[in-house]
Design a protein around this motif. Sequence first.
Motif, PDB file in Angstrom:
ATOM      1  N   TRP A  90     -33.753  30.173   9.232  1.00 42.39           N
ATOM      2  CA  TRP A  90     -33.692  29.227   8.066  1.00 42.39           C
ATOM      3  C   TRP A  90     -32.368  29.675   7.200  1.00 42.39           C
ATOM      4  N   SER A 123     -34.329  22.337   1.015  1.00 36.97           N
ATOM      5  CA  SER A 123     -35.535  21.855   1.992  1.00 36.97           C
ATOM      6  C   SER A 123     -35.156  21.338   3.229  1.00 36.97           C
ATOM      7  N   ARG A 124     -35.781  20.974   4.089  1.00 30.22           N
ATOM      8  CA  ARG A 124     -35.578  20.346   5.264  1.00 30.22           C
ATOM      9  C   ARG A 124     -34.586  19.108   5.163  1.00 30.22           C
TER      10      ARG A 124
END
Length: 230
Positions: free
Chosen positions: A74, A156-157
Amino acid sequence: MSASERTAAQAKTDHIAKMGEEIGTIYSALWQEVAWIHKKWAQYVALFGTNPERINLLNQAAPSMIRTVQDTLWEDVLLHLARLTDPPKSMGKANLSVRQLAALLASSPIGTKVESLTATTLAACEFARDWRNRRLAHRDLDLALGQSVQPLAPASRAVVKASLASLEELLNAVSLYYLDSTTFFDLGPGGEDAVSLLYLLRDGLRFRDDRIARIKRGEHRPDDFEREAL
């Protein structure tokens, strides 16, 4: 390799032939970077952003290591987004970034459009730059101590996906003008290697459970207590 496939070197040669040495070289390098970040993101989504069952499977196998992989991947994607939107120069040295490409195209017929798309990309990736500047590449003291009045930008995604889409649109505007073609960087569900890993983990966990069950029934085999060196 099929007739429609090209190596990175072949693609670079074509880009330079149609865009010129400087623009073609920068565009080709950026194309590789954007393709690579899409690949990494597909692996992240395949492992951690598809369904709870996959996450449960990963946690059954090695929860601590999996958390490290999740956080590292990430953070790497956010750092990659920040790098791609760096200024053309920093500390007196040139950077490979979309802003570098936009500067080279400023006086071209698509200069205005590229400038607008670059501004959109910078806005979309601003959250990643905040994370890079205050947490990932540097550790803001107030933030680390919980004393900061300004929280990190929401990440966030969905935000990452929007950032990747803006990068794709920007590069495709350039390739459409010079090459009369575009690239679908986001090919939908991907991360084939990540999915293969999930299947291997599932089969391994089933094997482990079967072995434990045999031992509890007193039906163990000699190799149930052996662990081969890796």
